[in-house]
Design a protein around this motif. Structure first.
Motif, mmCIF file in Angstrom:
data_model
loop_
_atom_site.group_PDB
_atom_site.id
_atom_site.type_symbol
_atom_site.label_atom_id
_atom_site.label_comp_id
_atom_site.label_asym_id
_atom_site.label_seq_id
_atom_site.Cartn_x
_atom_site.Cartn_y
_atom_site.Cartn_z
ATOM 1 N N ARG A 199 -19.029 -1.571 14.835
ATOM 2 C CA ARG A 199 -18.920 -2.061 16.224
ATOM 3 C C ARG A 199 -17.490 -2.490 16.526
ATOM 4 O O ARG A 199 -16.954 -2.202 17.608
ATOM 5 C CB ARG A 199 -19.886 -3.230 16.407
ATOM 6 C CG ARG A 199 -20.025 -3.730 17.840
ATOM 7 C CD ARG A 199 -21.038 -4.865 17.886
ATOM 8 N NE ARG A 199 -21.204 -5.420 19.210
ATOM 9 C CZ ARG A 199 -22.067 -4.975 20.109
ATOM 10 N NH1 ARG A 199 -22.839 -3.940 19.810
ATOM 11 N NH2 ARG A 199 -22.167 -5.541 21.303
ATOM 12 N N SER A 200 -16.851 -3.133 15.564
ATOM 13 C CA SER A 200 -15.474 -3.573 15.743
ATOM 14 C C SER A 200 -14.520 -2.383 15.883
ATOM 15 O O SER A 200 -13.648 -2.367 16.753
ATOM 16 C CB SER A 200 -15.052 -4.447 14.553
ATOM 17 O OG SER A 200 -13.693 -4.800 14.648
ATOM 18 N N TYR A 226 -15.259 0.713 16.864
ATOM 19 C CA TYR A 226 -15.504 1.414 18.122
ATOM 20 C C TYR A 226 -14.902 0.643 19.295
ATOM 21 O O TYR A 226 -14.360 1.242 20.234
ATOM 22 C CB TYR A 226 -17.008 1.608 18.338
ATOM 23 C CG TYR A 226 -17.677 2.553 17.364
ATOM 24 C CD1 TYR A 226 -16.943 3.499 16.647
ATOM 25 C CD2 TYR A 226 -19.055 2.505 17.151
ATOM 26 C CE1 TYR A 226 -17.562 4.364 15.752
ATOM 27 C CE2 TYR A 226 -19.679 3.374 16.260
ATOM 28 C CZ TYR A 226 -18.935 4.295 15.560
ATOM 29 O OH TYR A 226 -19.548 5.148 14.692
ATOM 30 N N ALA A 227 -15.006 -0.682 19.251
ATOM 31 C CA ALA A 227 -14.411 -1.493 20.317
ATOM 32 C C ALA A 227 -12.895 -1.348 20.327
ATOM 33 O O ALA A 227 -12.264 -1.313 21.401
ATOM 34 C CB ALA A 227 -14.803 -2.957 20.132
ATOM 35 N N GLU A 228 -12.305 -1.254 19.145
ATOM 36 C CA GLU A 228 -10.858 -1.063 19.042
ATOM 37 C C GLU A 228 -10.457 0.269 19.666
ATOM 38 O O GLU A 228 -9.465 0.364 20.407
ATOM 39 C CB GLU A 228 -10.459 -1.106 17.570
ATOM 40 C CG GLU A 228 -8.979 -1.214 17.306
ATOM 41 C CD GLU A 228 -8.700 -1.526 15.841
ATOM 42 O OE1 GLU A 228 -7.721 -2.240 15.583
ATOM 43 O OE2 GLU A 228 -9.460 -1.068 14.967
ATOM 44 N N LEU A 251 -12.119 1.905 21.968
ATOM 45 C CA LEU A 251 -12.347 1.818 23.408
ATOM 46 C C LEU A 251 -11.183 1.098 24.092
ATOM 47 O O LEU A 251 -10.706 1.532 25.156
ATOM 48 C CB LEU A 251 -13.659 1.097 23.680
ATOM 49 C CG LEU A 251 -14.105 0.995 25.137
ATOM 50 C CD1 LEU A 251 -14.250 2.382 25.749
ATOM 51 C CD2 LEU A 251 -15.410 0.224 25.243
ATOM 52 N N ALA A 252 -10.707 0.021 23.486
ATOM 53 C CA ALA A 252 -9.569 -0.700 24.058
ATOM 54 C C ALA A 252 -8.325 0.179 24.072
ATOM 55 O O ALA A 252 -7.565 0.198 25.053
ATOM 56 C CB ALA A 252 -9.309 -1.969 23.254
ATOM 57 N N GLU A 286 -12.068 7.595 25.541
ATOM 58 C CA GLU A 286 -13.021 6.590 26.020
ATOM 59 C C GLU A 286 -14.454 7.126 25.948
ATOM 60 O O GLU A 286 -15.378 6.414 25.525
ATOM 61 C CB GLU A 286 -12.680 6.187 27.454
ATOM 62 C CG GLU A 286 -13.562 5.071 27.987
ATOM 63 C CD GLU A 286 -13.125 4.583 29.361
ATOM 64 O OE1 GLU A 286 -13.833 3.725 29.930
ATOM 65 O OE2 GLU A 286 -12.084 5.050 29.871
ATOM 66 N N THR A 313 -20.602 4.296 20.330
ATOM 67 C CA THR A 313 -21.154 2.966 20.568
ATOM 68 C C THR A 313 -22.641 3.064 20.916
ATOM 69 O O THR A 313 -23.459 2.248 20.464
ATOM 70 C CB THR A 313 -20.389 2.268 21.704
ATOM 71 O OG1 THR A 313 -19.009 2.113 21.315
ATOM 72 C CG2 THR A 313 -20.971 0.895 22.002
ATOM 73 N N GLU A 341 -28.673 -1.378 25.268
ATOM 74 C CA GLU A 341 -27.219 -1.198 25.182
ATOM 75 C C GLU A 341 -26.886 0.271 24.935
ATOM 76 O O GLU A 341 -25.896 0.794 25.459
ATOM 77 C CB GLU A 341 -26.648 -2.060 24.055
ATOM 78 C CG GLU A 341 -25.144 -1.918 23.892
ATOM 79 C CD GLU A 341 -24.614 -2.677 22.690
ATOM 80 O OE1 GLU A 341 -23.599 -2.236 22.110
ATOM 81 O OE2 GLU A 341 -25.216 -3.716 22.318
#
Length: 469
Positions: free
Chosen positions: A250-251, A253-255, A257-258, A269, A276, A288
């Motif tokens: 999750r971390s 994938y968030a990185e 995305l940012a 994106e 995600t 989600e």
């Protein structure tokens, strides 16, 4: 004859398109041709990570002469022809030519790249050595292969720390980063995630250290660096995901995305949202998953890839299945099939090389399984395992494990045991916590059926595997 180096006062010679190679591709898409190259490589015992981007660079003339591995494959595909017959420059005309200076200035030269990812002035000084290293990389076992896969990046985080004296990044470093992504994907296809995840974290840290240091001035290079770092974050996130480290995934994938949003990279994106959504489904957050898949579809729609939209519809279907919404799931599955049937196109992202009919069937099987329709789930899982390209060993094991579980839960223990045995045969090559967990669940379901044909043999072998793990 061009000089051996190109400085800031000597503009780089523009590449000449390889029209011969483009003609040889014919009506096949770059991705389809790349698949044919990989099949031809396997026929002669070679391993190349050819993809649509590599084919595009050859056709654009950015790769004037392939490395020895690709040369052998191309000559096998087109017998009786030479490299020059295929539109390449002769090796003698490029051997010893140094790579051009970095895009950011004359003080930097691109790193040597034995995998054919650099620009028109590739280096051939040490090709024999590079070929030996490539063979060692591809034929090494387990941890050796995983470690070697990180080698092409050639970056350490401490060398690019903010405030230190750093060398600016050019196309060589960015090309190496992109090659690291390809190598991780190739190894995951063959061996699964468990042996790769820890080693993959090092080049990822190095990639983001380069971004933080701001060590390139050229916009084109910066865009490639952002995209490469984001794709690497997704690849490492997938390794975490597949090995059961959901928080780490999750971390990552968030990185990614940012990174995509900072650089305005819609393709990256969409990829980050896609993964995600898959992770959310597996982690028990189906709502989600639906939201992430729908967000991915909004971002991806202008990109023009029907196959990408098909995969994202399947991600949404998985979320609806997790919510036990059969209607929503079925509607998304229909959209996925309609979009898939539109076929491949040049707009398909490079990372989607895994997505063919087998993956479509496999993901649909997972949806029916979540909905408790074991018969339909087994039908689609069986098709997936049968259709899968042998190159994707990990996916064959995954689909067969899905099949075994669906058969077991559907009251067909003897067939489930037979499928489970086929998975056990593959676990010497594949290391995936996901597959092992699925097989363990199947074993638990089969325990009351030990007297059924083949079940006790499967259970005993599976128990032995657990003891030695």
């Amino acid at each position: 004859m061009a000089s051996s180096t190109v400085t800031s006062s000597q503009p780089a010679r523009p590449p000449q398109p390889n029209l011969v190679f483009r003609q040889l591709r014919g009506q096949r898409s770059p991705a389809e041709f790349a698949a044919a190259v990989r099949r031809a490589a396997r026929e002669i015992g070679e391993r190349v990570s050819c993809d649509a981007r590599y084919v595009g660079r050859v056709e654009a003339g950015e790769i004037r002469c392939p490395n020895y591995a690709y040369e052998r494959v191309f000559l096998h595909m087109f017998p009786g022809r030479t490299l020059t017959d295929l539109g390449f420059a002769s090796r003698s005309s490029v051997r010893g030519r140094r790579t051009r200076a970095s895009e950011d200035g004359p003080d930097t030269q691109d790193r040597q790249d034995p995998y054919g990812t650099q620009g028109p002035y590739e280096t051939y000084d040490n090709y024999e050595e590079s070929d030996v290293l490539r063979r060692a990389f591809m034929t090494g076992g387990g941890a050796t292969v995983a470690a070697a896969s990180m080698g092409p990046l050639g970056l350490a985080p401490e060398t690019v720390a903010v405030g230190s004296s750093v060398r600016r990044v050019g196309s060589g470093e960015v090309g190496a980063l992109e090659e690291a992504v390809r190598r991780i994907r190739l190894l995951d296809d063959r061996h699964g995630a468990d042996g790769l995840y820890r080693r993959a974290a090092t080049p990822l840290r190095a990639a983001y250290a380069l971004l933080d240091a701001g060590v390139t001035r050229r916009a084109a290079t910066a865009d490639r660096l952002h995209s490469g770092a984001g794709e690497l974050a997704i690849s490492v996130g997938w390794l975490a995901h597949d090995s059961g480290r959901f928080d780490d995934a999750r971390s990552h994938y968030a990185e990614a995305l940012a990174t995509a949003r900072m650089s305005g990279d819609e393709a990256l994106e969409a990829h980050a949202f896609c993964n995600t959504a898959f992770l959310a489904r597996d982690a028990g957050r189906p709502r989600e998953a639906v939201r992430a898949a729908q967000a991915a579809q909004r971002v991806a729609r202008p990109l023009g890839s029907a196959r990408l939209m098909s995969l994202l519809a399947l991600r949404e279907a998985g979320g609806w299945a997790g919510l036990a919404d059969r209607t929503g799931c079925e509607q998304a599955l229909v959209r996925a099939q309609v979009l898939f049937d539109r076929g491949r196109s040049d707009a398909d992202p490079e990372w989607m090389s895994f997505y063919g009919e087998a993956e479509l069937e496999g993901l649909e099987a997972q949806c029916w399984s979540m909905l408790g329709d074991w018969g339909r789930a087994a039908q689609h899982a069986g098709r997936a395992a049968h259709l899968q390209d042998p190159h994707f060993t990990r996916n064959i094991a995954l689909y067969t494990a899905e099949l075994a579980d669906d058969l077991a839960r559907g009251g067909r223990p003897d067939e489930a045991a037979a499928a489970g045995m086929r998975v056990l045969d593959l676990l010497g090559e594949v290391q995936s916590s996901r597959i092992q967990s699925m097989l363990a669940a199947t074993a638990r379901v089969l325990l009351p059926h030990r007297r059924a044909s083949g079940v006790s043999t499967f259970l005993d072998r599976h128990a032995g595997l657990r003891r030695t793990a």
